[in-house]
Design an enzyme around this catalytic site. Structure first.
Site, PDB file in Angstrom:
ATOM      1  N   ARG A  14     -10.634 -11.405   1.420  1.00  0.00           N
ATOM      2  CA  ARG A  14     -11.502 -12.438   0.834  1.00  0.00           C
ATOM      3  C   ARG A  14     -10.833 -13.810   0.889  1.00  0.00           C
ATOM      4  O   ARG A  14     -11.517 -14.839   0.946  1.00  0.00           O
ATOM      5  CB  ARG A  14     -11.877 -12.061  -0.596  1.00  0.00           C
ATOM      6  N   LYS A  71       0.837  -1.198   0.000  1.00  0.00           N
ATOM      7  CA  LYS A  71       0.000   0.000   0.000  1.00  0.00           C
ATOM      8  C   LYS A  71       0.879   1.259   0.000  1.00  0.00           C
ATOM      9  O   LYS A  71       2.038   1.215   0.437  1.00  0.00           O
ATOM     10  CB  LYS A  71      -0.875   0.028   1.262  1.00  0.00           C
TER      11      LYS A  71
END
Length: 490
Positions: A340, A266
């Site tokens: 996920r 990130k």
């Protein structure tokens, strides 16, 4: 658990208004009508309260409006706080009225006079919820919050009505504490230890370690955590308050205690906020605590996948293919789409082991949901209208913003991979929807399911009516109400 002292409107207790040294909280209607305690306060301060109220009524006193009289003459109190609650007030309005009083009191003791006010329990719950603060890591000792004492026409009845509401507040505080905690403190091990402590409340808590997760085939979950020194874990919390043999509701939470993005690193700006990427697991923990504290007559199981997503020589790489517990293979194109991968294995395990009556997963899953819904609503995705509508009704009753989003084959097709059963991302368009479509692939036929993307609501940069800046505890109240509405019996 938050405690409450309730006293009746006896002459002896009314006299205590004279000598109370903290703050006095009063409820009035939009006509400024004072009850027994209010009239007593008005006499003590020689009519100053009534004069101030009359002026506000003339100006147009509305629900939620408040006024404060500081250091009233004739009383020991540091202030009198008054909030308007109309005769037909909703639970939401009552909770917000209480929050006004809770916020005003600071660290002072609060003597809250509710009389026979409708929704008095929600007034008290609101005062407690807004009184929260997280000061665990400040070197200057923080002032402890003062006590809350409530005066009511029927004190025993109020205590009985308020007890389950305070249990939910306590669960909300647990969620807020977990989400606010920095990642060097709340490691996967520390998180699991805190959940294990809830066995003292009657929860059955199990901690599955990496060796067992490997045996179960939870390779997508383990892949996320393999770059970190912190061991990956799954914690299972069972509350069996319902009938023997009744299938439970399964709550599944994403517990990424810190998310660097892994090899798909990130940007540095804002990465400090990724201490809240375990918000789904935090909410599940808070709900399970609330259910145990109020002895809910339902069977509910909470499962959380605890991992840390770090870049290292052992981290998963973009392009790797990993097999899930279900047996499907996943091409990992972006290691920052890790939540996920955690959830899909835990969801499959929940269905294999518990055969739930319904399943709800929670995750701070996508930035895309913030683009779509901002910080006002969580994204709601579901394969079942009955369960989804029941949740939306519960969320609306608790004023926890939630908005249903679409699912469909066209979105699912965006996950096709040329070398595996699926990709873990579907591209930039509809990012929150393709994430939900990924998770739906791990929902068995016939299992009612909801996915809640709480990235925009789990932690905020500014205060809300019921919480200071930081973790909100979103979802604890709504899910507790859903359990009460749909799954409790007797």
């Amino acid at each position: 658990m938050t405690t409450l002292t309730a006293v009746s409107y006896s002459e002896t207790d009314i006299e205590r208004l004279t000598d109370h040294a903290g703050r006095v909280g009063l409820i009035v209607d939009d006509g400024g009508k004072l009850d027994v305690a209010g009239r007593r306060v008005n006499r003590l301060c020689k009519g100053a309260l009534k004069r101030a109220l009359d002026a506000r009524v003339e100006a147009g006193l509305k629900e939620g409006d408040s006024l404060t009289l500081a250091y009233p003459a004739g009383m020991a109190a540091e202030a009198i706080d008054v909030v308007c609650l109309t005769r037909g007030a909703s639970e939401i309005a009552a909770r917000h009225a209480g929050a006004v009083l809770g916020q005003k009191r600071g660290t002072a003791d609060l003597l809250l006079a509710v009389g026979s006010a409708r929704r008095a329990g929600f007034v008290v719950q609101g005062a407690v919820l807004r009184d929260y603060g997280f000061n665990d890591h400040k070197t200057s000792p923080a002032k402890e919050p003062g006590a809350i004492e409530v005066m009511a026409n029927d004190a025993p009845k109020l205590e009985t009505e308020t007890a389950p509401l305070l249990a939910v507040a306590d669960g909300t505080f647990m969620t807020r504490d977990l989400v606010n905690e920095p990642a060097n403190i709340l490691t996967t091990t520390e998180f699991a230890d805190r959940l294990a402590e809830m066995s003292a409340l009657g929860l059955k808590v199990e901690v599955l370690e990496e060796a067992e997760l490997e045996q179960l085939g939870m390779r997508t979950l383990l892949a996320v955590g393999q770059g970190s020194a912190s061991p990956s874990k799954v914690v299972v919390m069972q509350w069996n308050g319902g009938a023997d043999g009744d299938a439970p509701l399964a709550l599944v939470g994403k517990g990424v205690v810190f998310d660097t993005g892994g090899i798909s690193l990130k940007p540095a700006g804002g990465m400090e906020d990724m201490t809240m990427d375990m918000g789904g697991a935090g909410t599940v923990a808070g709900v399970m605590r609330a259910l145990a504290l109020r002895k809910a007559k339902a069977n509910v199981v909470g499962l959380v996948g605890l991992v840390e997503n770090m870049p290292s020589g052992t981290a998963i790489r973009p392009g790797d293919v990993v097999k899930s517990m279900k047996g499907d293979t996943v091409e990992i194109l972006n290691t920052d789409a890790e939540g996920r991968l955690v959830l899909c294995d835990v969801m499959w395990y929940a269905q294999e082991r518990f055969e739930p009556a319904g399943m709800i997963d929670l995750a701070t899953l996508t930035g895309a949901i913030i683009i779509g819904l901002g910080h006002e609503n969580a994204g709601v995705f579901s394969n079942d209208d009955v369960l989804c509508n029941a949740f939306l009704k519960a969320a609306g009753a608790e004023a926890e913003g939630a908005w249903r989003m679409p699912l469909g084959q066209a979105y699912d097709d965006m996950l096709k991979s040329p070398i595996a059963d699926m990709k873990n991302i579907g591209g930039r368009p509809a990012g929150s929807i393709t994430a939900a479509q990924y998770l739906q692939r791990f929902v068995k036929d016939g299992v009612p399911w909801i996915h809640l993307d709480i990235a925009g609501v789990a932690s905020l940069k500014s205060a809300t009516k019921l919480a200071p800046k930081g973790a909100t505890g979103w979802g604890v109240r709504a899910l507790d109400r859903l359990v009460s509405d749909m799954f409790e019996k007797g």
